[in-house]
Design a protein around this motif. Structure first.
Motif, PDB file in Angstrom:
ATOM      1  N   VAL A  34      51.586  22.069 -35.833  1.00 27.67           N
ATOM      2  CA  VAL A  34      51.562  21.722 -37.258  1.00 27.67           C
ATOM      3  C   VAL A  34      52.183  20.349 -37.486  1.00 27.67           C
ATOM      4  CG1 VAL A  34      52.463  22.376 -39.524  1.00 27.67           C
ATOM      5  CG2 VAL A  34      51.475  24.099 -38.038  1.00 27.67           C
ATOM      6  N   LEU A  35      53.269  20.047 -36.778  1.00 28.13           N
ATOM      7  CA  LEU A  35      53.893  18.727 -36.952  1.00 28.13           C
ATOM      8  C   LEU A  35      52.985  17.603 -36.479  1.00 28.13           C
ATOM      9  CD1 LEU A  35      57.575  19.460 -35.929  1.00 28.13           C
ATOM     10  CD2 LEU A  35      56.701  18.988 -38.199  1.00 28.13           C
ATOM     11  N   TYR A  36      52.385  17.762 -35.313  1.00 30.82           N
ATOM     12  CA  TYR A  36      51.465  16.737 -34.826  1.00 30.82           C
ATOM     13  C   TYR A  36      50.224  16.643 -35.710  1.00 30.82           C
ATOM     14  CZ  TYR A  36      54.162  16.190 -30.538  1.00 30.82           C
ATOM     15  OH  TYR A  36      55.153  15.927 -29.633  1.00 30.82           O
ATOM     16  N   GLY A  37      49.770  17.770 -36.237  1.00 35.62           N
ATOM     17  CA  GLY A  37      48.618  17.759 -37.130  1.00 35.62           C
ATOM     18  C   GLY A  37      48.897  17.014 -38.414  1.00 35.62           C
ATOM     19  N   ALA A  44      45.288   9.233 -39.851  1.00 39.09           N
ATOM     20  CA  ALA A  44      43.847   9.136 -40.063  1.00 39.09           C
ATOM     21  C   ALA A  44      43.520   8.758 -41.509  1.00 39.09           C
ATOM     22  CB  ALA A  44      43.174  10.459 -39.695  1.00 39.09           C
ATOM     23  N   GLY A  45      44.166   9.424 -42.461  1.00 37.28           N
ATOM     24  CA  GLY A  45      43.899   9.135 -43.872  1.00 37.28           C
ATOM     25  C   GLY A  45      44.322   7.744 -44.277  1.00 37.28           C
ATOM     26  N   VAL A  63      42.281  15.272 -44.080  1.00 36.97           N
ATOM     27  CA  VAL A  63      42.193  16.717 -43.866  1.00 36.97           C
ATOM     28  C   VAL A  63      41.491  17.007 -42.539  1.00 36.97           C
ATOM     29  CG1 VAL A  63      41.152  18.850 -44.727  1.00 36.97           C
ATOM     30  CG2 VAL A  63      42.320  17.320 -46.294  1.00 36.97           C
ATOM     31  N   GLY A  64      40.425  16.277 -42.267  1.00 33.16           N
ATOM     32  CA  GLY A  64      39.731  16.450 -40.989  1.00 33.16           C
ATOM     33  C   GLY A  64      40.628  16.090 -39.817  1.00 33.16           C
ATOM     34  N   GLY A  65      41.406  15.028 -39.974  1.00 32.35           N
ATOM     35  CA  GLY A  65      42.350  14.647 -38.917  1.00 32.35           C
ATOM     36  C   GLY A  65      43.392  15.715 -38.680  1.00 32.35           C
TER      37      GLY A  65
END
Length: 123
Positions: A34-37, A44-45, A63-65
Motif C-alpha cells: 500500500v505504501l509503495y502503491g 504517476a499522477g 489511480v491506475g499507477g
C-alpha cells in the motif's frame, strides 16, 4: 511499565484495517504494497500532470499507477514470502530428520563414513 506491542503482534489494540477489509498490521506484505502503491500513484499522477496539464486524466493515471504498483509489489512480495516459507519448511524437516536418525542404522552420514572406511581399507 509495559512494553509497546510489536507491529506484527496480533491484538492488544484495535487493528488498523484499510477500507474495512485489509488488516494492514497482520497480513504480510500489505503495508509495504500500500505504501509503495501510494507513492507510485503520486509519481504517476504528478508526472502526467506536469507533462500534459490535464487534471482529470492525471487523476486517472494516478489511480491506475496505484493499482499497478500495489499489485506488482503485492505479488512480488508474496512470491518471495512463499519461497521463504518453503525453504523454512524444508530446513525444519531436515533438522527433524537429523535429530530422528542420528546414531541409528538409518543415518545417511554414518553410511557415508562406513563406505569410505571400507574403500580405504581395501586399498
Amino acid at each position: 511499565m509495559a512494553a509497546a506491542p510489536e507491529p506484527g503482534e496480533p491484538g492488544k489494540g484495535k487493528p488498523f484495517k484499510l477500507l474495512g477489509i485489509l488488516d494492514v498490521e497482520n497480513i504480510p506484505c500489505a503495508r509495504d504494497s500500500v505504501l509503495y502503491g501510494s507513492l507510485g500513484s503520486v509519481v504517476a499522477g504528478l508526472g502526467h500532470f506536469l507533462l500534459t496539464s490535464r487534471i482529470r486524466r492525471s487523476c486517472d493515471v494516478g489511480v491506475g499507477g496505484f493499482i499497478v504498483v500495489t499489485l506488482g509489489c503485492w505479488f512480488h512480495c508474496r512470491y518471495n514470502y512463499a519461497k521463504l516459507r518453503i525453504q523454512e519448511r524444508i530446513a525444519r524437516e531436515g533438522i527433524k530428520n537429523k535429530i530422528l536418525y542420528e546414531s541409528t542404522h538409518l543415518d545417511p552420514e554414518r553410511k557415508l563414513t562406513a563406505t569410505a572406511a571400507t574403500e580405504q581399507s581395501k586399498t
